[in-house]
Design a protein around this motif. Structure first.
Motif, PDB file in Angstrom:
ATOM      1  N   ASP A  34      17.120 -62.890  11.098  1.00  0.00           N
ATOM      2  CA  ASP A  34      18.195 -63.678  11.692  1.00  0.00           C
ATOM      3  C   ASP A  34      18.061 -63.556  13.215  1.00  0.00           C
ATOM      4  OD1 ASP A  34      18.805 -63.956   9.054  1.00  0.00           O
ATOM      5  OD2 ASP A  34      20.802 -63.055   9.167  1.00  0.00           O
ATOM      6  N   ASP A  36      19.396 -64.152  16.031  1.00  0.00           N
ATOM      7  CA  ASP A  36      20.659 -64.444  16.706  1.00  0.00           C
ATOM      8  C   ASP A  36      20.506 -64.446  18.233  1.00  0.00           C
ATOM      9  OD1 ASP A  36      21.747 -64.290  14.131  1.00  0.00           O
ATOM     10  OD2 ASP A  36      22.224 -62.165  14.365  1.00  0.00           O
ATOM     11  N   HIS A 109      21.208 -71.445  11.116  1.00  0.00           N
ATOM     12  CA  HIS A 109      22.059 -70.242  11.201  1.00  0.00           C
ATOM     13  C   HIS A 109      23.224 -70.504  12.141  1.00  0.00           C
ATOM     14  CE1 HIS A 109      22.916 -66.069  10.535  1.00  0.00           C
ATOM     15  NE2 HIS A 109      22.534 -65.629  11.712  1.00  0.00           N
ATOM     16  N   HIS A 113      26.665 -69.164  16.374  1.00  0.00           N
ATOM     17  CA  HIS A 113      26.783 -67.995  15.491  1.00  0.00           C
ATOM     18  C   HIS A 113      28.248 -67.660  15.209  1.00  0.00           C
ATOM     19  CE1 HIS A 113      25.844 -63.845  13.967  1.00  0.00           C
ATOM     20  NE2 HIS A 113      24.753 -64.462  13.563  1.00  0.00           N
ATOM     21  N   HIS A 244      17.024 -58.260  11.891  1.00  0.00           N
ATOM     22  CA  HIS A 244      17.371 -58.895  13.157  1.00  0.00           C
ATOM     23  C   HIS A 244      16.350 -58.475  14.213  1.00  0.00           C
ATOM     24  CE1 HIS A 244      21.045 -58.978  10.796  1.00  0.00           C
ATOM     25  NE2 HIS A 244      21.467 -59.962  11.557  1.00  0.00           N
TER      26      HIS A 244
HETATM   27 ZN   LIG Z   1      23.153 -63.812  12.454  1.00  0.00          ZN
END
Ligand SMILES: [Zn+2]
Length: 289
Positions: A34, A36, A109, A113, A244
């Motif tokens: 992910d 982010d 995603h 966020h 992550h």
């Molecule tokens: Zn995330």
């Protein structure tokens, strides 16, 4: 007795039988990241946009985490799935281009966020549409998969995915095996590739000053992941690992990733695949049964 009754079925009545993965594989492994970046922090508190120290953790994910992850995946010759918020694609386009060039999948995603709030359906729709638009505009991706930020889902979510033609979701914890969502109106929805906090690096290894907790050692994570894998392998299911770049991208964690992939390779019949390939394979079994 019909012939059908004599043959073992692919999936038993509980939906817990082994899945018929491609080429007779015993277990599917989905390595997911992910990506982010800074949105992990700005989504928690918009004021973090001015806190460069806090933000620098997300910058690390893009600057160091992604290149080291790509190198590790390349050396191990395994594909992976990267779930990317629209904002990240806009601000770290070069990294997303490299992810795609290496043959990995890019999934949706969100945009900023933002965790889905079931009380704000319009915000959910807008966040989804903006993320989708950003992925298309910046890197030309029409994602097949979605993972909701923070794994929150509303009664609207699967309908939104269906409307935008997504094949699968990966945000729910109600099963281990993939399954097919049914929409609130009774129609067939996307396929689910389930997740769990125990197979996520963030709950155990992401540090936050606002909610401090002990940072665990690699041995701790490795034991959790190995124990969970052994039983999922026995069940013939899907091992869906969430990482992550700002967590797994730390030097010792990159070593963990490399060693864990090597350990997984020791099991016969492990199929490393991208989320879209796993969902497609599961749909083929669904169509046969
Ligand atoms: Zn995330």
């Amino acid at each position: 007795v019909s012939a059908h009754a004599c043959e073992p079925t692919a999936v038993d009545d509980d939906g817990l039988g082994p899945i018929q993965w491609p080429d007779g594989a015993r277990c599917a492994v989905m390595l997911s990241f992910d990506f982010d970046a800074e949105t992990l922090w700005t989504a928690r508190d918009p004021a973090n946009a001015q806190r460069l120290g806090t933000l620098s953790q997300g910058v690390y994910g893009a600057q160091v985490g992604i290149p080291k992850i790509l190198e590790t995946l390349r050396d191990a010759a395994v594909p992976a799935t990267f779930f990317v918020p629209g904002w990240t694609a806009e601000h770290h386009r070069d990294k997303v281009v490299r992810i795609l060039a290496a043959g990995h999948e890019v999934g949706h995603h969100g945009h900023l966020h933002l965790r889905i709030d079931p009380e704000q359906p319009e915000r959910e729709r807008e966040e989804f549409a903006r993320g989708l638009q950003a992925l298309q505009a910046t890197v030309g991706v029409q994602p097949l998969g979605y993972r909701s930020p923070g794994w929150e889902v509303s009664a609207l979510t699967m309908t939104v995915l269906q409307e935008h033609g997504l094949l699968y979701d990966s945000s729910m914890m109600d099963h281990v095996h993939p399954y097919r969502h049914t929409l609130p109106d009774g129609r067939r929805g996307p396929i689910e590739l389930p997740v769990h906090w125990s197979l996520d690096d963030a709950p155990l290894a992401l540090f936050s000053v606002r909610a401090p907790k002990t940072i665990v050692t690699n041995a701790h994570l490795l034991q959790l992941w190995q124990d969970e894998f052994r039983e999922i392998y026995r069940w013939g299911g899907l091992f869906n690992l969430t990482m992550h770049p700002q967590v797994i991208g730390r030097p010792s964690r990159i070593a963990l990733l490399r060693e864990f992939i090597g350990w997984l390779r020791g099991f016969p019949g492990v199929w490393f695949a991208r989320g879209a390939d796993i969902a497609t394979a599961w749909a083929q079994q669904e169509a046969r049964s």
